[in-house]
Structure formats: structure tokens, C-alpha cells
Scaffold this motif. Sequence first.
Motif, short mmCIF file in Angstrom:
data_model
loop_
_atom_site.label_atom_id
_atom_site.label_comp_id
_atom_site.label_asym_id
_atom_site.label_seq_id
_atom_site.Cartn_x
_atom_site.Cartn_y
_atom_site.Cartn_z
N TRP A 173 37.32 7.53 82.33
CA TRP A 173 38.32 8.23 81.71
C TRP A 173 39.44 8.59 82.56
O TRP A 173 39.21 9.31 83.66
CB TRP A 173 37.50 9.56 80.81
CG TRP A 173 38.48 10.48 80.45
CD1 TRP A 173 38.79 11.79 80.82
CD2 TRP A 173 39.41 10.09 79.29
NE1 TRP A 173 39.69 12.41 79.89
CE2 TRP A 173 40.26 11.31 79.10
CE3 TRP A 173 39.65 9.14 78.25
CZ2 TRP A 173 41.05 11.46 77.95
CZ3 TRP A 173 40.37 9.21 77.31
CH2 TRP A 173 41.22 10.30 77.32
N LEU A 180 40.72 4.63 78.57
CA LEU A 180 39.36 4.43 78.71
C LEU A 180 39.21 3.00 79.45
O LEU A 180 39.91 2.09 78.92
CB LEU A 180 38.61 4.56 77.46
CG LEU A 180 38.19 5.67 76.86
CD1 LEU A 180 37.80 5.69 75.61
CD2 LEU A 180 37.09 6.55 77.84
N VAL A 211 38.91 13.85 72.93
CA VAL A 211 37.98 13.22 74.32
C VAL A 211 37.90 14.17 75.36
O VAL A 211 36.93 14.52 76.06
CB VAL A 211 38.38 11.97 74.83
CG1 VAL A 211 37.44 11.43 75.79
CG2 VAL A 211 38.29 10.88 73.60
N LEU A 231 29.88 9.18 80.06
CA LEU A 231 30.76 9.98 79.21
C LEU A 231 30.09 10.94 78.05
O LEU A 231 30.18 11.98 77.94
CB LEU A 231 31.93 9.25 78.73
CG LEU A 231 32.99 9.91 77.96
CD1 LEU A 231 33.72 10.82 78.89
CD2 LEU A 231 34.20 8.69 77.37
#
Length: 343
Positions: A173, A180, A211, A231
Motif C-alpha cells: 500500500w 496498491l 483503505v 494488508l
Amino acid sequence: MSVEDLEPITPEAALDIYLDERRGELAAATLRDHEYRLRTFTDWLEEQGISNMNDVDVRTVHQWRVWKREDNGDRDPCNIMTMQGQVSTLKQFLLRVADLRGVPETLPDRIRVPSPSKDEQSDDTKISSERMKAILDYLRRYEYASRKHVSLLLAWRVPARRGGIRALDLEDWDPEDGALSFRHRPPETPLKNGVSGERDVILKDWVAEVVQDYIDGPRIGIVDDEGRSPLITTTHGRPVVSTIQSWMYDVTRPCEINDGCPHDRDIDECEASGGGEASKCPSSRSPHQIRTGSVTAHRTAGTPRPVISDRGDASEDVLEQHYDKAGNRERARRRQKHIPDDI
């Protein structure tokens, strides 16, 4: 090889040998699929009282196929596409068992793998853009920046496969660009198309914000057995693909977002409302069907096919056949937008 030349071997032992031989030949996810498919066969043999592979013949395989097509235990009966995969894997299994003298060497050649037509090869079921907007609105309001919210956003907006979502690490990230990096890291987190499936995807600002808020908020900080930080995490670490799939079945049920039941079921009594049973709801949608809906929505909105191909890691031909499910009139309207008024 005659029947007299066969050597006794139990279905379970034959399966263990097969899986051991294929380990290293097949990707980890593919090997798991083979084990799942073949274990339904060996379990069925046990239920039929067959404890020796020597007793398996063409009629046995036919009876199993009928059972898969019409009953299939507590699972949904197989359609022709699912049956194609099941029988193809079984044929590979029988080829190895024949090498062990467990079945006649002529048996695998006598097994016919179904050949679906082009129309049967493609599942038209998808989730509509309108339904997805309602689901995402609900998640934004009531489950904001949860792992379900983030996973569904990535499946819809990239559109990413569940394996790709699972493969993401925290270091993939980039908050500065809202990007991404999907990377192929076998054997634990392979991408479906291997190294060729690697790509960077920049998210819209509002998606990137979700996110980042997940990372800053409810994400569980954890390191997996390989020393990597996933993640998307659970209390047990990196989720398996079936867990991500179950999240998507869960949130695509109308009753889950307080939208009632379009099937006139008593929600308190409905089997699909219980834990782990969301897929039994006729309105719930799988990750593939979400991806299909996403591709269709992107194409209808005017996103060029090469853009979706690159972001979603699928060839343009595959997108056309398997993912873009617009009807003839909808496709005509798309084309009409590109026709000049005066030429």
C-alpha cells in the motif's frame, strides 16, 4: 493390464499418494482445489462401501456423476461447468492410480470429460451496479473501513480477485499515491496468472481513504508465518480465500443491509441467515459474480476494455466472454455513444 494384475489400495491411500506426487507440480491453490474435488469422490466411495480402488470402474464413475449432478450431499448439485472441472480432476487422479496398478490402465481413457458449449462456459449471473451501490452505502454507514468494506471495495473497484486481495501485504500500500501493488509471491500468496498478473493499481481518492482508515483503525496488526504483514487481517492472521468469499456472500444478502427479503422468507427461520450459510440465499453473490458485475458496470460507464484488462488482470478476450454481461441493447447504446453526428 487385467483385473488379476491389480494391486489393492484404499481410496484414501491413493488420494494421499496423488496429492504428494502433485505437490510441487501444481500451485498451492490448485492443489487445494484438487484435494477438495477428489475428497468428495473418495468420501462417496466410502459411503457406497467401496474400500478398494480395484473395484472402481466406468459404471462407478457414472454413478458418482449422477450423484454429483442430482444430489451432491449438502452442497449445491453440479452444473455442467462445475462437472467439467470435477471430472477432469478425477481423470487425472485415475491416471496416477493406474500407474499404481490400482485401476485398469484403460479406465482413465474411458472417462469422458463434459464439453460445455460456449454459452454454458459463461455464467451470466452478476450483481447490478444499483445493488452494489446500496451495499457500499450501507457498509460506509454502519461498517465503515471494516475488512468486509475494504475487501468488497477492492473486488468492485479494481476489480480484484479474492486471491489477489488475500495476497496484498501492508507494504503493498502506497498512501501517497493511493496505490496498491499486486505481487506474485508463491507458494503462500500466488496470483492467478503468476508474474504476468503483477501490476500497480491507483485507487480513486475516496476508495484510498477507506483503505487508509482501515489501516489506521480496525486492522489487526499481525505477522504471518513467513514474516509478512498482510494488508487484510483477521484474528488468525491472513484470511484464506474461502473467508473472503464468505464475507462477500454475507454482505450481498438483501437482509444483511436491512433491505428485507425478496424471496418472501421468514428471516429468523431462513437457513441462509445463519453463520456460514449465506451462499444459500438466492440473492447473495460470489466474488466471481461481483467481479462480473464490476466489469459490466465499468464497460457500460465507458471504461475502455484495455484499462479493465490491465487493472483486473484478465485478457480482453476473457473479459468479453466471461465478465462483460451486458445485453444486446446495452451494447448497442455503448456503441452509439461513439458514432459521430455528421460524417
